[in-house]
Scaffold this motif. Structure first.
Motif, PDB file in Angstrom:
ATOM      1  N   ARG A  88      11.715  -5.037  -5.395  1.00 23.77           N
ATOM      2  CA  ARG A  88      10.435  -4.320  -5.515  1.00 23.77           C
ATOM      3  C   ARG A  88       9.467  -5.196  -6.303  1.00 23.77           C
ATOM      4  N   VAL A  89       8.286  -5.457  -5.724  1.00 23.51           N
ATOM      5  CA  VAL A  89       7.349  -6.406  -6.326  1.00 23.51           C
ATOM      6  C   VAL A  89       5.933  -5.900  -6.110  1.00 23.51           C
ATOM      7  N   HIS A  90       5.025  -6.286  -6.994  1.00 21.79           N
ATOM      8  CA  HIS A  90       3.612  -5.905  -6.882  1.00 21.79           C
ATOM      9  C   HIS A  90       2.987  -6.655  -5.712  1.00 21.79           C
ATOM     10  N   ASN A  91       2.186  -5.927  -4.913  1.00 24.18           N
ATOM     11  CA  ASN A  91       1.621  -6.557  -3.706  1.00 24.18           C
ATOM     12  C   ASN A  91       0.650  -7.675  -4.035  1.00 24.18           C
ATOM     13  N   ASN A  92      -0.016  -7.595  -5.174  1.00 30.17           N
ATOM     14  CA  ASN A  92      -0.987  -8.637  -5.544  1.00 30.17           C
ATOM     15  C   ASN A  92      -0.300  -9.950  -5.880  1.00 30.17           C
ATOM     16  N   ILE A  93       0.938  -9.873  -6.393  1.00 34.99           N
ATOM     17  CA  ILE A  93       1.683 -11.104  -6.703  1.00 34.99           C
ATOM     18  C   ILE A  93       2.009 -11.853  -5.414  1.00 34.99           C
ATOM     19  N   VAL A  94       2.444 -11.112  -4.408  1.00 37.51           N
ATOM     20  CA  VAL A  94       2.764 -11.741  -3.121  1.00 37.51           C
ATOM     21  C   VAL A  94       1.497 -12.311  -2.478  1.00 37.51           C
ATOM     22  N   TYR A  95       0.389 -11.545  -2.561  1.00 38.78           N
ATOM     23  CA  TYR A  95      -0.863 -11.992  -1.928  1.00 38.78           C
ATOM     24  C   TYR A  95      -1.403 -13.250  -2.603  1.00 38.78           C
ATOM     25  N   ASN A  96      -1.340 -13.320  -3.932  1.00 31.28           N
ATOM     26  CA  ASN A  96      -1.826 -14.513  -4.642  1.00 31.28           C
ATOM     27  C   ASN A  96      -1.008 -15.749  -4.269  1.00 31.28           C
ATOM     28  N   GLU A  97       0.293 -15.560  -4.098  1.00 31.93           N
ATOM     29  CA  GLU A  97       1.119 -16.694  -3.687  1.00 31.93           C
ATOM     30  C   GLU A  97       0.829 -17.088  -2.239  1.00 31.93           C
ATOM     31  N   TYR A  98       0.498 -16.094  -1.411  1.00 32.79           N
ATOM     32  CA  TYR A  98       0.183 -16.386  -0.002  1.00 32.79           C
ATOM     33  C   TYR A  98      -1.120 -17.168   0.139  1.00 32.79           C
ATOM     34  N   ILE A  99      -2.168 -16.773  -0.593  1.00 33.08           N
ATOM     35  CA  ILE A  99      -3.469 -17.442  -0.454  1.00 33.08           C
ATOM     36  C   ILE A  99      -3.516 -18.777  -1.182  1.00 33.08           C
ATOM     37  N   SER A 100      -2.476 -19.102  -1.956  1.00 34.67           N
ATOM     38  CA  SER A 100      -2.466 -20.415  -2.607  1.00 34.67           C
ATOM     39  C   SER A 100      -2.289 -21.543  -1.591  1.00 34.67           C
ATOM     40  N   HIS A 101      -1.797 -21.194  -0.394  1.00 42.45           N
ATOM     41  CA  HIS A 101      -1.696 -22.188   0.672  1.00 42.45           C
ATOM     42  C   HIS A 101      -3.067 -22.378   1.298  1.00 42.45           C
ATOM     43  N   ARG A 102      -3.483 -23.614   1.450  1.00 43.34           N
ATOM     44  CA  ARG A 102      -4.855 -23.891   1.862  1.00 43.34           C
ATOM     45  C   ARG A 102      -5.136 -23.450   3.299  1.00 43.34           C
ATOM     46  N   GLU A 103      -4.146 -23.525   4.174  1.00 40.56           N
ATOM     47  CA  GLU A 103      -4.343 -23.237   5.598  1.00 40.56           C
ATOM     48  C   GLU A 103      -3.977 -21.797   5.960  1.00 40.56           C
ATOM     49  N   TRP A 137      -0.148  -0.983  -6.390  1.00 45.80           N
ATOM     50  CA  TRP A 137       0.803  -0.744  -5.299  1.00 45.80           C
ATOM     51  C   TRP A 137       1.969  -1.718  -5.389  1.00 45.80           C
ATOM     52  N   TYR A 138       3.180  -1.182  -5.192  1.00 41.97           N
ATOM     53  CA  TYR A 138       4.392  -1.996  -5.165  1.00 41.97           C
ATOM     54  C   TYR A 138       5.003  -1.906  -3.761  1.00 41.97           C
ATOM     55  N   ILE A 139       5.569  -3.019  -3.307  1.00 44.48           N
ATOM     56  CA  ILE A 139       6.185  -3.064  -1.979  1.00 44.48           C
ATOM     57  C   ILE A 139       7.615  -3.593  -2.099  1.00 44.48           C
ATOM     58  N   GLN A 140       8.433  -3.176  -1.144  1.00 45.45           N
ATOM     59  CA  GLN A 140       9.834  -3.605  -1.087  1.00 45.45           C
ATOM     60  C   GLN A 140      10.191  -3.849   0.375  1.00 45.45           C
ATOM     61  N   TYR A 141      10.622  -5.057   0.673  1.00 50.43           N
ATOM     62  CA  TYR A 141      10.895  -5.444   2.069  1.00 50.43           C
ATOM     63  C   TYR A 141      12.146  -4.734   2.593  1.00 50.43           C
ATOM     64  N   ILE A 142      12.063  -4.244   3.836  1.00 56.07           N
ATOM     65  CA  ILE A 142      13.201  -3.613   4.509  1.00 56.07           C
ATOM     66  C   ILE A 142      13.764  -4.619   5.506  1.00 56.07           C
ATOM     67  N   ASP A 143      14.983  -5.053   5.257  1.00 53.75           N
ATOM     68  CA  ASP A 143      15.600  -6.061   6.110  1.00 53.75           C
ATOM     69  C   ASP A 143      16.201  -5.388   7.340  1.00 53.75           C
ATOM     70  N   ARG A 144      15.546  -5.561   8.477  1.00 53.33           N
ATOM     71  CA  ARG A 144      16.038  -4.989   9.741  1.00 53.33           C
ATOM     72  C   ARG A 144      16.559  -6.073  10.680  1.00 53.33           C
ATOM     73  N   ASP A 145      16.995  -7.182  10.122  1.00 50.40           N
ATOM     74  CA  ASP A 145      17.517  -8.261  10.949  1.00 50.40           C
ATOM     75  C   ASP A 145      18.817  -7.807  11.624  1.00 50.40           C
ATOM     76  N   PRO A 146      18.936  -7.925  12.942  1.00 52.28           N
ATOM     77  CA  PRO A 146      20.166  -7.468  13.622  1.00 52.28           C
ATOM     78  C   PRO A 146      21.423  -8.165  13.111  1.00 52.28           C
ATOM     79  N   GLU A 147      21.301  -9.426  12.735  1.00 54.75           N
ATOM     80  CA  GLU A 147      22.471 -10.155  12.228  1.00 54.75           C
ATOM     81  C   GLU A 147      22.930  -9.579  10.900  1.00 54.75           C
TER      82      GLU A 147
END
Length: 390
Positions: A88-103, A137-147
């Protein structure tokens, strides 16, 4: 220092600016170009390449927005899965790490206006568990990978099978012990009166004698039942091993049948058609009139395929590079004897040599020239399924 000096303060500042993130209002998502200032952005908006991209986007704006939204969603969820897993992680933390990539894909080019809207959408679609707190807002990924799901089910099945085997073994031993006790009659104690032969003699009681006799009786019973129970357990183990070996042989038979089914499915998949056909290094013809007469009915070479349906093409005569959708392009049929590539159907991705053309049926005959099917002759393949190789 001269103006073009590599170590001048202005040159160093320009290099530092070009490496980092710039202002969002000076970024063009359609052309994927970042401008440094307002004047540069204005010049870019007046350029010919930007005008061409606007013409293409005006034909189907929803398609471009869906493409950018899908790219943003996939990249965001991939970062969340790899970086944080199911924590469980804050959505802004994930977004800041995502936009740190230039492309990265900017959010103003997607269907979501804010990060909160995107977070709520993830919760409604069942991709993440979301909850609102005073801190945000906090988000938590749901792993639905068939494997992953298959691996968890296999572990649970194995654990249940081990417990069942232990219970069966304990129950079997208990039944054998009960059968042994039923066949053997227990010795009943004999009670006698106290006889005092001599009145002066003291009366003594040996309390340990009964315990020793009971221990001897129990040891005797266990010695009688022990071999029988061991023999029965050994027989059960042998039967289990034989059943396991027969199960393995059956499993091998099932495996061979499964392989046949997989081969049939693979063949069916191989012969199925797809709604995209672009491949690198093929020659195509531009059929759209939106770009003007300069590019209409002109040939180009596909240099890069983006998202299966879009291609970056290079004009053969002028060398200009354009980004076009596959609906604006069509295949090119060369003269017999030239090399072609199969773009759709069962032989998709194979190179071949054009043998003949049937103009009445709008089809051609080719000979596969690559892969394990080399030398096979394919008749009646449609024009739109093959194209000339560059």
């Amino acid at each position: 220092m001269g103006k073009s000096d590599f170590l001048s303060p202005k040159a160093i500042a320009n290099r530092i600016k070009s490496k980092g993130l710039q202002k969002l209002r000076w970024y063009c998502q359609m052309c994927q170009k970042q401008c440094r200032d307002e004047n540069g952005f204005k010049c870019h908006c007046m350029s010919e390449s930007h005008q061409r991209q606007l013409l293409l986007a005006s034909e189907n704006p929803q398609q471009f927005m869906d493409y950018f939204s899908e790219e943003f969603r996939n990249d965001f969820l991939e970062l969340l899965r790899r970086r944080f897993g199911t924590k469980r992680v804050h959505n802004n933390i994930v977004y800041n790490e995502y936009i740190s990539h230039r492309e990265h894909i900017h959010m103003n080019a997607t269907q979501w206006e804010t990060l909160t809207d995107f977070t709520k959408w993830l919760g409604r679609e069942g991709l993440c568990k979301v909850d609102e707190t005073p801190k945000g807002w906090y988000i938590q990924y749901i792993d639905r990978d068939p494997e992953t799901i298959r691996r968890q089910q296999e572990q649970e099945r194995k654990k249940k099978q081990d417990l069942d085997d232990e219970e069966k073994t304990a129950k079997f031993i208990e039944q054998q012990v009960r059968r042994g006790l039923e066949g053997k009659e227990l010795e009943k104690p004999v009670y006698t009166e106290l006889n005092r032969e001599n009145e002066e003699e003291k009366v003594t009681f040996n309390l340990n004698k009964g315990a020793s006799t009971s221990i001897a009786a129990s040891s005797k019973t266990s010695s009688v039942l022990g071999p029988n129970a061991l023999k029965m357990v050994e027989g059960a183990v042998k039967r289990k091993e034989s059943a396991h070996s027969s199960g393995q042989s059956k499993e091998k038979k099932k495996k061979s049948a499964l392989d046949e089914i997989m081969e049939l499915e693979e063949e069916k998949k191989r012969t199925s058609r797809r709604d995209y056909w672009l491949q690198p290094e093929i020659v195509v013809k531009i059929v759209t009139k939106k770009l003007g007469e300069k590019y209409h009915k002109k040939k180009a070479v596909v240099k890069e395929v983006i998202d299966k349906y879009t291609a970056v093409v290079k004009m053969i005569d002028s060398g200009d590079k354009l980004k076009l959708d596959q609906t604006h392009l069509e295949t090119v049929i060369p003269a017999p004897g030239k090399k072609v590539m199969v773009l759709n159907g069962g032989y998709r991705g194979n190179e071949g040599i054009l043998e003949s053309i049937n103009e009445k049926r709008f089809s051609a005959t080719i000979i596969i020239d690559s892969g394990p099917l080399k030398g096979r002759r394919v008749d009646d393949i449609q024009y739109e399924d093959i194209s000339k190789l560059a």
